[in-house]
Design an enzyme around this catalytic site. Sequence first.
Site, PDB file in Angstrom:
ATOM      1  N   MET A 180      -7.582   9.036   9.559  1.00  0.00           N
ATOM      2  CA  MET A 180      -8.279   9.675   8.378  1.00  0.00           C
ATOM      3  C   MET A 180      -9.887  11.221   8.839  1.00  0.00           C
ATOM      4  O   MET A 180     -10.918  11.381   8.366  1.00  0.00           O
ATOM      5  CB  MET A 180      -9.537   8.746   8.253  1.00  0.00           C
ATOM      6  CG  MET A 180      -8.796   7.535   7.315  1.00  0.00           C
ATOM      7  SD  MET A 180      -9.274   5.965   6.483  1.00  0.00           S
ATOM      8  CE  MET A 180      -9.742   4.974   8.037  1.00  0.00           C
ATOM      9  N   ASP A 220       0.671  -0.734  -0.513  1.00  0.00           N
ATOM     10  CA  ASP A 220      -0.007  -0.285  -0.232  1.00  0.00           C
ATOM     11  C   ASP A 220       0.597   1.076  -0.115  1.00  0.00           C
ATOM     12  O   ASP A 220       2.061   1.314   0.540  1.00  0.00           O
ATOM     13  CB  ASP A 220      -0.890   0.337   1.070  1.00  0.00           C
ATOM     14  CG  ASP A 220      -1.850  -1.017   0.984  1.00  0.00           C
ATOM     15  OD1 ASP A 220      -2.041  -1.194  -0.111  1.00  0.00           O
ATOM     16  OD2 ASP A 220      -2.383  -1.084   1.908  1.00  0.00           O
ATOM     17  N   LYS A 270      -2.659   4.577  -3.232  1.00  0.00           N
ATOM     18  CA  LYS A 270      -3.290   5.267  -3.848  1.00  0.00           C
ATOM     19  C   LYS A 270      -2.137   5.558  -4.109  1.00  0.00           C
ATOM     20  O   LYS A 270      -2.276   6.487  -3.133  1.00  0.00           O
ATOM     21  CB  LYS A 270      -4.565   5.461  -3.304  1.00  0.00           C
ATOM     22  CG  LYS A 270      -5.840   5.298  -3.212  1.00  0.00           C
ATOM     23  CD  LYS A 270      -7.163   5.834  -2.727  1.00  0.00           C
ATOM     24  CE  LYS A 270      -8.388   4.887  -2.610  1.00  0.00           C
ATOM     25  NZ  LYS A 270      -8.883   4.240  -1.884  1.00  0.00           N
TER      26      LYS A 270
HETATM   27  C1  LIG Z   1      -6.324   3.414   5.872  1.00  0.00           C
HETATM   28  S1  LIG Z   1      -6.074   4.547   7.395  1.00  0.00           S
HETATM   29  C2  LIG Z   1      -4.531   2.750   7.747  1.00  0.00           C
HETATM   30  C3  LIG Z   1      -4.116   3.045   9.591  1.00  0.00           C
HETATM   31  C4  LIG Z   1      -3.124   1.542   9.847  1.00  0.00           C
HETATM   32  N1  LIG Z   1      -3.722   0.399   9.561  1.00  0.00           N
HETATM   33  C5  LIG Z   1      -2.440   1.844  11.105  1.00  0.00           C
HETATM   34  O1  LIG Z   1      -2.997   0.951  11.613  1.00  0.00           O
HETATM   35  O2  LIG Z   1      -1.761   2.790  11.541  1.00  0.00           O
HETATM   36  C6  LIG Z   1      -4.201   5.497   7.515  1.00  0.00           C
HETATM   37  C7  LIG Z   1      -5.228   6.425   8.138  1.00  0.00           C
HETATM   38  O3  LIG Z   1      -3.800   6.456   9.045  1.00  0.00           O
HETATM   39  C8  LIG Z   1      -3.947   7.833   9.927  1.00  0.00           C
HETATM   40  N2  LIG Z   1      -2.082   7.139   9.212  1.00  0.00           N
HETATM   41  C9  LIG Z   1      -1.642   6.420   9.141  1.00  0.00           C
HETATM   42  N3  LIG Z   1       0.110   6.427   8.776  1.00  0.00           N
HETATM   43  C10 LIG Z   1       0.382   7.871   9.473  1.00  0.00           C
HETATM   44  C11 LIG Z   1       1.482   8.503   9.492  1.00  0.00           C
HETATM   45  N4  LIG Z   1       2.852   8.389   9.506  1.00  0.00           N
HETATM   46  N5  LIG Z   1       1.300   9.753  10.131  1.00  0.00           N
HETATM   47  C12 LIG Z   1       0.394   9.936  11.196  1.00  0.00           C
HETATM   48  N6  LIG Z   1      -0.997   9.463  10.444  1.00  0.00           N
HETATM   49  C13 LIG Z   1      -0.905   8.288   9.941  1.00  0.00           C
HETATM   50  C14 LIG Z   1      -4.135   8.262   8.786  1.00  0.00           C
HETATM   51  O4  LIG Z   1      -4.575   9.116   9.241  1.00  0.00           O
HETATM   52  C15 LIG Z   1      -4.730   7.990   7.135  1.00  0.00           C
HETATM   53  O5  LIG Z   1      -5.183   8.243   7.062  1.00  0.00           O
END
Ligand SMILES: C[S@@+](CC[C@H](N)C(=O)[O-])C[C@H]1O[C@@H](n2cnc3c(N)ncnc32)[C@H](O)[C@@H]1O
Length: 277
Positions: free
Chosen positions: A191, A56, A78
């Site tokens: 998100m 991803d 994406k």
């Molecule tokens: C589809 S969710 C997936 C979350 C993922 N499975 C997790 O456990 O971190 C994606 C969201 O996670 C958050 N996110 C993931 N990585 C991030 C990062 N390095 N910094 C800030 N937000 C992050 C954001 O809110 C992003 O829109």
Amino acid sequence: MGSKSINNSSSSLPFGEGWSRAKPKVTLVGAGPGDPDLLTIKGAKALAEANVVLYDALANEEILAYAPKKSIKIFVGKRKGCHEYSQDQINQLIVDNALTYGTVVRLKGGDPFIFGRGSEEIEFVESFGIPTFVIPGISSSIAVPANQGISLTKRGVSESFWVITGTTSDRDLSNDVALAAQSTATVVILMGMSKLAQIVSLFQNESKGKTPVAIIQNGTMPNEKIGIGTIDSILQVAKDNKLSSPAIIVIGEVVRKRNKLKGFNKELACNKVCARE
Ligand SMILES: C[S@@+](CC[C@H](N)C(=O)[O-])C[C@H]1O[C@@H](n2cnc3c(N)ncnc32)[C@H](O)[C@@H]1O
């Protein structure tokens, strides 16, 4: 890191050619929050055995170096200018590749089961009789605040935390945000950037305008940015500092009580703290 894109029809996959017909096996691996060193050792070992890796946008591409050079790497996230796969197409790609090449790693940002659709992928793959495994990852929901010295629970300050999605499958703000706003818990929203104004007004409805808020973008990465404010000021902080996705919103007193880490992120090129507390 070179990656190879293939289309989603199984008939177009190159069959055989130097690939042993290994038994199909799919492992979902949590890639961690962004810093490649936050991958687990078990995740790295699974990658070392992969014939195919489907990854991803939030899985750091540096992690692909743990997979064998000859393995096929398929980007299914994406990103501007890239073909966008639907979840159904991704499910099918995982199965097609497992049946053709054997060992497949599905590399997902953070933890596969935290807003990662990992369980849907497992159900689909298992319906073909293909054995699946999960290697948990360090979720951004806890690691990104921690990396900024924000302790989601803290003795005498916060007894629990909620992790909520800002965007449900219907593209709406989760109703749980309104419930969380009534609690004394720390609230972590993923998100949620496109719904920030709605989130603010839910907390204002509970007379929580002075509650501290942090927005952390690209947490644990060299381009990490943080904005700190209160419910009443955070929209301006986000605007002034052009904070956008991917970001974590943390709401609660633990933001004010964050640890000022002395050795903090000295190696990071950009670690900007923009505060309006
Ligand atoms: C589809 S969710 C997936 C979350 C993922 N499975 C997790 O456990 O971190 C994606 C969201 O996670 C958050 N996110 C993931 N990585 C991030 C990062 N390095 N910094 C800030 N937000 C992050 C954001 O809110 C992003 O829109």
